[in-house]
Design a protein around this motif. Structure first.
Motif, PDB file in Angstrom:
ATOM      1  N   SER A  68      74.274  71.965  37.118  1.00 33.78           N
ATOM      2  CA  SER A  68      75.576  72.631  37.092  1.00 33.78           C
ATOM      3  C   SER A  68      75.472  74.111  37.458  1.00 33.78           C
ATOM      4  N   LEU A  69      74.310  74.513  37.986  1.00 31.33           N
ATOM      5  CA  LEU A  69      74.151  75.922  38.376  1.00 31.33           C
ATOM      6  C   LEU A  69      75.175  76.358  39.424  1.00 31.33           C
ATOM      7  N   GLN A  70      75.659  75.395  40.210  1.00 31.81           N
ATOM      8  CA  GLN A  70      76.645  75.756  41.235  1.00 31.81           C
ATOM      9  C   GLN A  70      77.946  76.249  40.617  1.00 31.81           C
ATOM     10  N   ASN A  71      78.123  76.000  39.312  1.00 31.63           N
ATOM     11  CA  ASN A  71      79.316  76.513  38.634  1.00 31.63           C
ATOM     12  C   ASN A  71      79.241  78.014  38.394  1.00 31.63           C
ATOM     13  N   ILE A  72      78.024  78.566  38.493  1.00 32.24           N
ATOM     14  CA  ILE A  72      77.832  79.998  38.256  1.00 32.24           C
ATOM     15  C   ILE A  72      77.808  80.718  39.600  1.00 32.24           C
ATOM     16  N   LYS A  73      78.808  81.511  39.842  1.00 30.24           N
ATOM     17  CA  LYS A  73      78.889  82.307  41.068  1.00 30.24           C
ATOM     18  C   LYS A  73      78.394  83.716  40.750  1.00 30.24           C
ATOM     19  N   ALA A  74      77.204  84.042  41.257  1.00 31.16           N
ATOM     20  CA  ALA A  74      76.604  85.336  40.960  1.00 31.16           C
ATOM     21  C   ALA A  74      75.668  85.745  42.094  1.00 31.16           C
ATOM     22  N   GLU A  75      75.530  87.046  42.290  1.00 30.16           N
ATOM     23  CA  GLU A  75      74.572  87.539  43.276  1.00 30.16           C
ATOM     24  C   GLU A  75      73.142  87.312  42.805  1.00 30.16           C
ATOM     25  N   LYS A  76      72.951  87.355  41.461  1.00 25.95           N
ATOM     26  CA  LYS A  76      71.609  87.187  40.908  1.00 25.95           C
ATOM     27  C   LYS A  76      71.703  86.450  39.580  1.00 25.95           C
ATOM     28  N   ILE A  77      70.827  85.456  39.406  1.00 27.58           N
ATOM     29  CA  ILE A  77      70.717  84.730  38.135  1.00 27.58           C
ATOM     30  C   ILE A  77      69.265  84.818  37.675  1.00 27.58           C
ATOM     31  N   VAL A  78      69.065  85.281  36.454  1.00 26.01           N
ATOM     32  CA  VAL A  78      67.732  85.318  35.853  1.00 26.01           C
ATOM     33  C   VAL A  78      67.738  84.343  34.684  1.00 26.01           C
ATOM     34  N   TRP A  79      66.860  83.342  34.747  1.00 25.04           N
ATOM     35  CA  TRP A  79      66.820  82.280  33.733  1.00 25.04           C
ATOM     36  C   TRP A  79      65.441  82.310  33.074  1.00 25.04           C
ATOM     37  N   ILE A  80      65.401  82.647  31.787  1.00 30.69           N
ATOM     38  CA  ILE A  80      64.137  82.768  31.052  1.00 30.69           C
ATOM     39  C   ILE A  80      64.135  81.769  29.899  1.00 30.69           C
ATOM     40  N   ASP A  81      63.107  80.900  29.867  1.00 33.52           N
ATOM     41  CA  ASP A  81      63.087  79.869  28.828  1.00 33.52           C
ATOM     42  C   ASP A  81      61.660  79.427  28.527  1.00 33.52           C
ATOM     43  N   HIS A  82      61.490  78.778  27.364  1.00 32.50           N
ATOM     44  CA  HIS A  82      60.149  78.325  26.961  1.00 32.50           C
ATOM     45  C   HIS A  82      60.109  76.839  26.630  1.00 32.50           C
ATOM     46  N   HIS A  83      61.179  76.101  26.901  1.00 32.75           N
ATOM     47  CA  HIS A  83      61.163  74.660  26.665  1.00 32.75           C
ATOM     48  C   HIS A  83      60.525  73.923  27.850  1.00 32.75           C
ATOM     49  N   LYS A  84      60.008  72.747  27.568  1.00 31.07           N
ATOM     50  CA  LYS A  84      59.499  71.910  28.644  1.00 31.07           C
ATOM     51  C   LYS A  84      60.663  71.433  29.501  1.00 31.07           C
ATOM     52  N   GLN A  85      60.497  71.486  30.810  1.00 29.38           N
ATOM     53  CA  GLN A  85      61.572  71.095  31.719  1.00 29.38           C
ATOM     54  C   GLN A  85      61.962  69.638  31.513  1.00 29.38           C
ATOM     55  N   GLY A  86      63.270  69.403  31.507  1.00 30.94           N
ATOM     56  CA  GLY A  86      63.774  68.052  31.372  1.00 30.94           C
ATOM     57  C   GLY A  86      64.146  67.443  32.704  1.00 30.94           C
ATOM     58  N   VAL A  87      63.911  68.202  33.789  1.00 34.64           N
ATOM     59  CA  VAL A  87      64.243  67.716  35.122  1.00 34.64           C
ATOM     60  C   VAL A  87      63.262  68.353  36.110  1.00 34.64           C
ATOM     61  N   GLU A  88      62.850  67.603  37.103  1.00 36.29           N
ATOM     62  CA  GLU A  88      61.964  68.139  38.127  1.00 36.29           C
ATOM     63  C   GLU A  88      62.756  69.038  39.075  1.00 36.29           C
ATOM     64  N   VAL A  89      62.277  70.256  39.256  1.00 37.90           N
ATOM     65  CA  VAL A  89      62.958  71.215  40.122  1.00 37.90           C
ATOM     66  C   VAL A  89      62.258  71.228  41.476  1.00 37.90           C
ATOM     67  N   GLN A  90      62.942  70.731  42.496  1.00 41.65           N
ATOM     68  CA  GLN A  90      62.350  70.648  43.827  1.00 41.65           C
ATOM     69  C   GLN A  90      62.447  71.983  44.575  1.00 41.65           C
ATOM     70  N   SER A  91      63.590  72.634  44.457  1.00 42.46           N
ATOM     71  CA  SER A  91      63.787  73.920  45.135  1.00 42.46           C
ATOM     72  C   SER A  91      64.767  74.753  44.327  1.00 42.46           C
ATOM     73  N   LEU A  92      64.650  76.058  44.454  1.00 38.09           N
ATOM     74  CA  LEU A  92      65.489  76.977  43.699  1.00 38.09           C
ATOM     75  C   LEU A  92      66.543  77.597  44.604  1.00 38.09           C
ATOM     76  N   PRO A  93      67.744  77.805  44.095  1.00 34.89           N
ATOM     77  CA  PRO A  93      68.740  78.561  44.864  1.00 34.89           C
ATOM     78  C   PRO A  93      68.201  79.960  45.157  1.00 34.89           C
ATOM     79  N   PRO A  94      68.559  80.554  46.261  1.00 31.00           N
ATOM     80  CA  PRO A  94      68.013  81.858  46.631  1.00 31.00           C
ATOM     81  C   PRO A  94      68.368  82.983  45.661  1.00 31.00           C
ATOM     82  N   ASN A  95      69.428  82.813  44.881  1.00 31.77           N
ATOM     83  CA  ASN A  95      69.842  83.869  43.952  1.00 31.77           C
ATOM     84  C   ASN A  95      69.266  83.678  42.556  1.00 31.77           C
TER      85      ASN A  95
END
Length: 298
Positions: A68-95
Motif C-alpha cells: 500500500s506504499l502507493q497510497n503515500i505520495k511523498a518526495e521522500k519516504i524513510v522506513w526504519i524497522d527491526h521486524h523480520k520482513q513478512g514479504v519479499e521485496v523485489q525492488s524499491l520505489p525510487p523515493n
C-alpha cells in the motif's frame, strides 16, 4: 506531484512504546515546524497521505503495508524497522529509503543511529523504548508504557505523551497514569476470568481474552505469571487481534505460529489478526480452532 494540501512531514509509528519513542527521537532530530503524527497497525494498509517527507518507524514490512506504499505520495519516504520482513521485496520505489535490521532489539535504537543522536536525552529515550520492547520492565519503563497505553485507551492526543517523553518528564502525563492504572486492575480480573491453559504437543499454552484497557504485552505477562505457561496467546476482546509471547526458556519460534494466521513479528513476540471479532461467548470455540492449527507446526 500534487502539492495541494501537502504537509511538510508526516511521522508514522507503531502504537507501542518502541514506536512512540522512535517518533519522539524523529521530532528531536528534525525539529519540524509543520508535521503530523500518525499511529499505524502493520496488519492494515497505509492510508492515503500527501507530504514532502514521510518517516515510518517500527512498522513491520507486511503485505498490507508494503503493497500500500502507493497510497503515500511523498518526495521522500524513510522506513526504519527491526521486524523480520513478512514479504519479499523485489525492488524499491525510487523515493523510498528502507532501513531494516531484524537483529536489532528495537526500532528506536535504529532511529537514534540513523539520525546520529548521541546526546544523553536521546540515549535515555532509546534505552526506555528498547527495554519496553525487550520486556525489561523497570519502574520507569512501566510508567511510560502505561502512559502510552492509557493515552490510546482514553483517546487522548498521543502528542502529549511524545512531548513528555522528549523532555523525559513523566509528570506531564500523571493524570492519565492515575486514571488508567485504577481501571487496569479491573481489566486484569476480567482477563483472569477469561483465560485457561491447554497442553499442545508438550507445550503448555495459556489463552486469554483481554479487555481494551490492557495492552497485549501486559496481558501476556499476566498469564505468564499466573500459569507459568511456556507460550501465551492473548486476543483483544471485540476484535480478532492476537498476540503471541513465550517464556524466556522456550525456543518455539513464534513467527511460525503467527504466519499461520497471516501475521509475523519476532521469534519471541509476534502478532496476527483472525479477521473476525472474538468475545466471551465464542472465545473457547475460537481457541479450539487455534489449537488445531497450531498443533500442525509445533
Amino acid at each position: 506531484m500534487n502539492t495541494e494540501n501537502m504537509t511538510d512531514r508526516i511521522f508514522i509509528g507503531h502504537s507501542d512504546l518502541d514506536g512512540v519513542s522512535s517518533l519522539a527521537l524523529g521530532l528531536i532530530a528534525l525539529k519540524p515546524k509543520e508535521y503530523e503524527i500518525r499511529l499505524h497497525d502493520p496488519s492494515q494498509p497505509f492510508p492515503e497521505l500527501n507530504a514532502y517527507e514521510v518517516f515510518i518507524f517500527d512498522i513491520a514490512v507486511t503485505p498490507q503495508t508494503f503493497n500500500s506504499l502507493q497510497n503515500i505520495k511523498a518526495e521522500k519516504i524513510v522506513w526504519i524497522d527491526h521486524h523480520k520482513q513478512g514479504v519479499e521485496v523485489q525492488s524499491l520505489p525510487p523515493n523510498l529509503e528502507l532501513v531494516l535490521d531484524p537483529s536489532a532489539p528495537s526500532a528506536v535504537g535504529l532511529v537514534r543511529k540513523y539520525f546520529g543522536l548521541e546526546d544523553e536525552i536521546a540515549q535515555k529515550i532509546s534505552d526506555i523504548g528498547t527495554k519496553a520492547d525487550t520486556w525489561r520492565l523497570e519502574p520507569e519503563v512501566v510508567d511510560w508504557m502505561d502512559a502510552v497505553t492509557g493515552t490510546l485507551y482514553y483517546h487522548e492526543n498521543i502528542e502529549k505523551v511524545i512531548s513528555a517523553l522528549e523532555n523525559l518528564n513523566i509528570e506531564e502525563v500523571q493524570d492519565i497514569l492515575h486514571k488508567y492504572r485504577a481501571e487496569k486492575e479491573q481489566g486484569k480480573q476480567l482477563l483472569k476470568k477469561n483465560s485457561f491453559t491447554i497442553e499442545v504437543k508438550g507445550h503448555l499454552i495459556s489463552f486469554g481474552l483481554f479487555p481494551r484497557v490492557l495492552s497485549s504485552s501486559e496481558s501476556a505477562d499476566f498469564l505468564l505469571k499466573l500459569y507459568d505457561s511456556e507460550i501465551q496467546i492473548v486476543i483483544r476482546e471485540g476484535t480478532g487481534w492476537m498476540s503471541f509471547r513465550r517464556r524466556k526458556d522456550s525456543n518455539v519460534n513464534l513467527i511460525e505460529l503467527a504466519k499461520i494466521f497471516g501475521g509475523g513479528g519476532h521469534e519471541y513476540a509476534s502478532g496476527a489478526d483472525l479477521g473476525r471479532p472474538v468475545n466471551s461467548e465464542n472465545f473457547k470455540k475460537v481457541v479450539e480452532e487455534l489449537v488445531a492449527k497450531i498443533s500442525e507446526v509445533l
